[in-house]
Design an enzyme around this catalytic site. Structure first.
Site, PDB file in Angstrom:
ATOM      1  N   MET A  27      -2.568  63.100  -9.421  1.00 19.28           N
ATOM      2  CA  MET A  27      -3.701  63.987  -9.706  1.00 19.28           C
ATOM      3  C   MET A  27      -3.164  65.394 -10.020  1.00 19.28           C
ATOM      4  SD  MET A  27      -6.869  62.670  -7.439  1.00 19.28           S
ATOM      5  CE  MET A  27      -6.488  63.544  -5.954  1.00 19.28           C
ATOM      6  N   GLY A  28      -1.888  65.470 -10.364  1.00 17.56           N
ATOM      7  CA  GLY A  28      -1.316  66.757 -10.759  1.00 17.56           C
ATOM      8  C   GLY A  28      -1.012  67.656  -9.572  1.00 17.56           C
ATOM      9  N   LEU A  30       1.899  69.028  -8.998  1.00 24.83           N
ATOM     10  CA  LEU A  30       3.024  68.203  -8.550  1.00 24.83           C
ATOM     11  C   LEU A  30       3.953  68.942  -7.589  1.00 24.83           C
ATOM     12  CD1 LEU A  30       3.853  66.672 -12.045  1.00 24.83           C
ATOM     13  CD2 LEU A  30       2.337  65.770 -10.262  1.00 24.83           C
ATOM     14  N   HIS A  34       5.976  63.930  -5.584  1.00 26.13           N
ATOM     15  CA  HIS A  34       5.703  63.281  -6.879  1.00 26.13           C
ATOM     16  C   HIS A  34       7.001  63.124  -7.678  1.00 26.13           C
ATOM     17  CE1 HIS A  34       1.727  65.465  -6.232  1.00 26.13           C
ATOM     18  NE2 HIS A  34       1.333  64.214  -6.382  1.00 26.13           N
ATOM     19  N   GLN A  58     -13.082  59.512  -6.597  1.00 23.81           N
ATOM     20  CA  GLN A  58     -12.526  59.306  -5.256  1.00 23.81           C
ATOM     21  C   GLN A  58     -12.802  60.477  -4.313  1.00 23.81           C
ATOM     22  OE1 GLN A  58      -8.393  58.985  -6.961  1.00 23.81           O
ATOM     23  NE2 GLN A  58      -7.815  59.993  -5.062  1.00 23.81           N
ATOM     24  N   ASP A 147       0.488  58.212   1.547  1.00 25.16           N
ATOM     25  CA  ASP A 147      -0.834  57.580   1.463  1.00 25.16           C
ATOM     26  C   ASP A 147      -0.646  56.084   1.719  1.00 25.16           C
ATOM     27  OD1 ASP A 147      -2.683  59.799   0.424  1.00 25.16           O
ATOM     28  OD2 ASP A 147      -0.950  59.931  -0.889  1.00 25.16           O
ATOM     29  N   SER A 182       2.384  67.930   0.253  1.00 25.22           N
ATOM     30  CA  SER A 182       1.055  67.530  -0.213  1.00 25.22           C
ATOM     31  C   SER A 182       0.522  68.632  -1.121  1.00 25.22           C
ATOM     32  CB  SER A 182       0.123  67.374   0.992  1.00 25.22           C
ATOM     33  OG  SER A 182      -1.220  67.371   0.574  1.00 25.22           O
ATOM     34  N   ARG A 184      -2.374  69.529  -1.176  1.00 22.77           N
ATOM     35  CA  ARG A 184      -3.363  70.281  -0.386  1.00 22.77           C
ATOM     36  C   ARG A 184      -2.723  71.297   0.568  1.00 22.77           C
ATOM     37  NH1 ARG A 184      -6.443  65.197  -0.764  1.00 22.77           N
ATOM     38  NH2 ARG A 184      -8.413  65.668  -1.815  1.00 22.77           N
TER      39      ARG A 184
HETATM   40  O1  PAF Z   1      -2.565  59.430  -4.705  1.00 24.40           O
HETATM   41  C1  PAF Z   1      -3.142  59.994  -5.651  1.00 24.40           C
HETATM   42  O2  PAF Z   1      -2.735  61.051  -6.145  1.00 24.40           O
HETATM   43  C2  PAF Z   1      -4.409  59.355  -6.223  1.00 24.40           C
HETATM   44  O3  PAF Z   1      -5.160  58.737  -5.239  1.00 24.40           O
HETATM   45  C3  PAF Z   1      -4.126  58.386  -7.391  1.00 24.40           C
HETATM   46  C4  PAF Z   1      -3.300  57.189  -6.935  1.00 24.40           C
HETATM   47  C5  PAF Z   1      -3.395  59.125  -8.506  1.00 24.40           C
HETATM   48  C6  PAF Z   1      -5.444  57.859  -7.953  1.00 24.40           C
HETATM   49  O4  PAF Z   1      -6.251  58.876  -8.438  1.00 24.40           O
END
Ligand code: PAF
Length: 278
Positions: A27-28, A30, A34, A58, A147, A182, A184
């Site tokens: 979801m960017g 980064l 990532h 989501q 996750d 994260s 966040r």
């Molecule tokens: O883990 C994430 O960043 C998101 O849940 C994902 C897997 C890109 C789906 O939107």
């Protein structure tokens, strides 16, 4: 590095015969977590594709969709430096056009742990990941162990729906003091940044307790929750799961993993760790 922002272009991509395609859905905003997934894909695969899409499906109604951190320019320069081949960044209208009505749900595992406090979250995750996998058609999909529930649910989804994509789970990347990386974390002010360490500390405490012979899952979870609450953070859940099936064991064994979600201020953080080091 080629940038693609239409489904048609992404679906029309032709790769050389026999090429292994690695995919990192994101979801960017980064961070090194990532980028470690990108590195793993680069190591294993002939071609690496990263998607950047903040998936509205989501996020719950009172969650942080609008404020979710975004920095496309920085993301692209990090991915370019890492040698990514393609970046796919569709928009929400493309992924969920007017009249969209098909959703994917893995029953039984989507309403426990994070799914209990984030209603509909995993339905949104499963739906978008299935769509992305259908569009990108990767052989391998790289996902972080942070996750852990997400990764486990998606593995079942891919198997149940007979998709030819294998999930490769990669270790959690941490800051020097232990805080799991994260996107966040950017929400944390300096005081909350210190408090946020309680998740890592609670996990380490549990590992130590297991080494000292405490094996009752409920006791370990209670001690971890007490440590977290003593810092002013608020526990959403502390549980011990079996890493293989997300069941809740009474006693710890080599598959047991402590999973935590806690609010530090308004920021909800998650972390987890195997309780017996492999
Ligand atoms: O883990 C994430 O960043 C998101 O849940 C994902 C897997 C890109 C789906 O939107």
């Amino acid at each position: 590095m080629k940038l693609i922002n239409t489904l048609a272009e992404m679906q029309a991509l032709k790769h050389p015969e026999g090429f292994k395609i690695g995919f990192v859905p994101t979801m960017g905003y980064l961070h090194e977590g990532h980028l470690s997934l990108v590195d793993a894909s680069k190591k294993d695969c002939d071609l690496t594709i990263v998607s950047i899409f903040v998936n509205p499906a989501q996020f719950g109604e009172n969650e942080d969709l609008d404020s979710y951190p975004r920095d496309m320019e920085r993301d692209l320069s990090l991915l370019k430096a890492r040698g990514v081949d393609y970046v796919f960044f569709p928009d929400a209208q493309m992924m969920y056009p007017n009249g969209y009505r098909t959703w994917v749900e893995v029953e039984g595992l989507s309403d426990i742990l994070c799914g209990a406090s984030r209603k509909g979250h995993f339905r949104g995750v499963c739906t978008v990941v299935l769509k992305l996998v259908n569009i990108v058609k990767p052989h391998f999909m790289y996902m972080g162990d942070k996750d852990y529930q997400q990764q486990s649910i998606l593995r079942i989804m891919l198997k149940d729906l007979n998709l030819d994509t294998t999930i490769v789970g990669c270790p959690i990347v941490r800051e020097q003091d232990g805080l799991a990386k994260s996107s966040r974390n950017v929400y944390l002010d300096p005081n909350n940044r210190q408090i946020a360490l309680c998740l890592y500390r609670a996990l380490i405490q549990a590992q130590k307790e297991v080494r000292s012979g405490i094996l009752v899952a409920e006791t370990l979870a209670e001690h971890a929750a007490a440590l977290i609450e003593s810092t002013g953070a608020r526990v959403d859940y502390v549980k011990i799961i079996d890493s293989r099936d997300l069941n809740f064991p009474n006693e710890v064994n080599e598959h047991s993993r402590m999973v935590i979600a806690a609010y530090v201020g308004k920021t909800r953080l998650i972390d987890n760790m195997l309780l017996v080091s492999p």
